[in-house]
Structure formats: structure tokens, C-alpha cells
Motif scaffolding. Sequence first.
Motif, short mmCIF file in Angstrom:
data_model
loop_
_atom_site.label_atom_id
_atom_site.label_comp_id
_atom_site.label_asym_id
_atom_site.label_seq_id
_atom_site.Cartn_x
_atom_site.Cartn_y
_atom_site.Cartn_z
N LEU A 1 3.16 -3.93 6.86
CA LEU A 1 3.83 -5.14 6.39
C LEU A 1 3.95 -5.07 4.87
CD1 LEU A 1 2.00 -7.73 8.65
CD2 LEU A 1 4.31 -6.81 8.92
N SER A 2 5.11 -5.45 4.36
CA SER A 2 5.37 -5.31 2.93
C SER A 2 4.34 -6.07 2.09
CB SER A 2 6.78 -5.78 2.59
OG SER A 2 6.95 -7.14 2.89
N TYR A 3 3.88 -7.22 2.56
CA TYR A 3 2.92 -7.97 1.75
C TYR A 3 1.56 -7.28 1.70
CZ TYR A 3 1.54 -10.10 6.24
OH TYR A 3 1.14 -10.32 7.52
N SER A 4 1.28 -6.37 2.63
CA SER A 4 0.04 -5.59 2.55
C SER A 4 0.08 -4.66 1.36
CB SER A 4 -0.17 -4.77 3.82
OG SER A 4 -0.32 -5.60 4.93
N ILE A 5 1.24 -4.09 1.09
CA ILE A 5 1.40 -3.22 -0.07
C ILE A 5 1.37 -4.06 -1.35
CG2 ILE A 5 2.93 -1.59 -1.24
CD1 ILE A 5 4.03 -0.82 1.52
N CYS A 6 2.01 -5.21 -1.33
CA CYS A 6 2.08 -6.06 -2.51
C CYS A 6 0.73 -6.62 -2.92
CB CYS A 6 3.04 -7.22 -2.27
SG CYS A 6 4.75 -6.70 -2.15
N ARG A 7 -0.21 -6.71 -1.98
CA ARG A 7 -1.54 -7.25 -2.30
C ARG A 7 -2.34 -6.32 -3.20
NH1 ARG A 7 -3.62 -8.77 3.43
NH2 ARG A 7 -4.74 -6.88 2.94
N LEU A 8 -1.98 -5.03 -3.23
CA LEU A 8 -2.68 -4.10 -4.11
C LEU A 8 -2.42 -4.49 -5.55
CD1 LEU A 8 -1.83 -0.78 -2.29
CD2 LEU A 8 -4.00 -2.00 -2.27
N ARG A 9 -3.41 -4.35 -6.38
CA ARG A 9 -3.30 -4.80 -7.77
C ARG A 9 -2.21 -4.07 -8.53
NH1 ARG A 9 -8.48 -3.96 -10.54
NH2 ARG A 9 -8.67 -2.32 -9.02
N GLN A 10 -2.17 -2.77 -8.42
CA GLN A 10 -1.20 -2.00 -9.19
C GLN A 10 -0.48 -1.03 -8.27
OE1 GLN A 10 -3.25 -0.03 -12.34
NE2 GLN A 10 -3.61 -1.89 -13.46
N PHE A 11 0.61 -1.45 -7.67
CA PHE A 11 1.39 -0.51 -6.90
C PHE A 11 2.69 -0.24 -7.64
CE2 PHE A 11 3.76 -4.12 -5.31
CZ PHE A 11 4.99 -3.60 -5.08
N VAL A 12 3.21 0.93 -7.40
CA VAL A 12 4.47 1.32 -8.03
C VAL A 12 5.42 1.70 -6.90
CG1 VAL A 12 5.60 3.00 -9.52
CG2 VAL A 12 3.32 2.20 -10.07
N GLY A 13 6.62 1.20 -6.94
CA GLY A 13 7.61 1.57 -5.94
C GLY A 13 8.68 2.42 -6.59
N ILE A 14 8.92 3.55 -6.01
CA ILE A 14 10.00 4.41 -6.48
C ILE A 14 10.97 4.52 -5.33
CG2 ILE A 14 10.64 6.70 -7.29
CD1 ILE A 14 7.80 6.95 -8.36
N SER A 15 12.17 4.05 -5.51
CA SER A 15 13.12 4.11 -4.40
C SER A 15 14.19 5.14 -4.70
CB SER A 15 13.74 2.75 -4.15
OG SER A 15 14.43 2.31 -5.28
N GLY A 16 14.63 5.76 -3.66
CA GLY A 16 15.70 6.74 -3.76
C GLY A 16 16.21 6.98 -2.36
N SER A 17 17.40 7.44 -2.23
CA SER A 17 17.96 7.64 -0.90
C SER A 17 18.10 9.12 -0.61
CB SER A 17 19.33 6.97 -0.81
OG SER A 17 19.85 7.15 0.48
N ALA A 18 17.51 9.54 0.49
CA ALA A 18 17.64 10.92 0.94
C ALA A 18 18.50 10.98 2.19
CB ALA A 18 16.26 11.50 1.22
#
Length: 76
Positions: A43-60
Amino acid sequence: MAKFFARDAQATWLITEVDPDEPDRLFGLCDLGQGCPELGYVLSYSICRLRQFVGISGSAFPGPAPRLSRGLQDGG
């Protein structure tokens, strides 16, 4: 495809799909840094609960980019 990882942990998520009926439900390779990566849902909010997460998006993959939920777009 979107990659999320936590700076203060060894967790990494390589997200390949977003559930169209439940946009907060993501599917991909989930590696919590314990040596046992697995394919599954998160669930996306599980990732967001982490204090310092970084999202890198790109399309393969060809086609439209996945829609991320508002929480992921805003960084939590």
C-alpha cells in the motif's frame, strides 16, 4: 515503472503496476533489505510512513505512466 527506496534503511520497491480499482495498492518487487526480495502488493501509505523515502520514477515500458496516489505525489 517507479522505484522507491528509503535513505535510512535498505528497503527498495520497484513498482510496475497500480491497481485501477484501488490506486493506493501497488504491485512490484519489494525488497525490505533482509535478503528475501519478493513480488507482491504494497500500500502506498506504507511507503509514505517511512521517515525518509525517495521516489525515482521512470518508464521502462511503453504506454501511459502509472498514476500514483496523492500521498506519493506529495511525498507523504
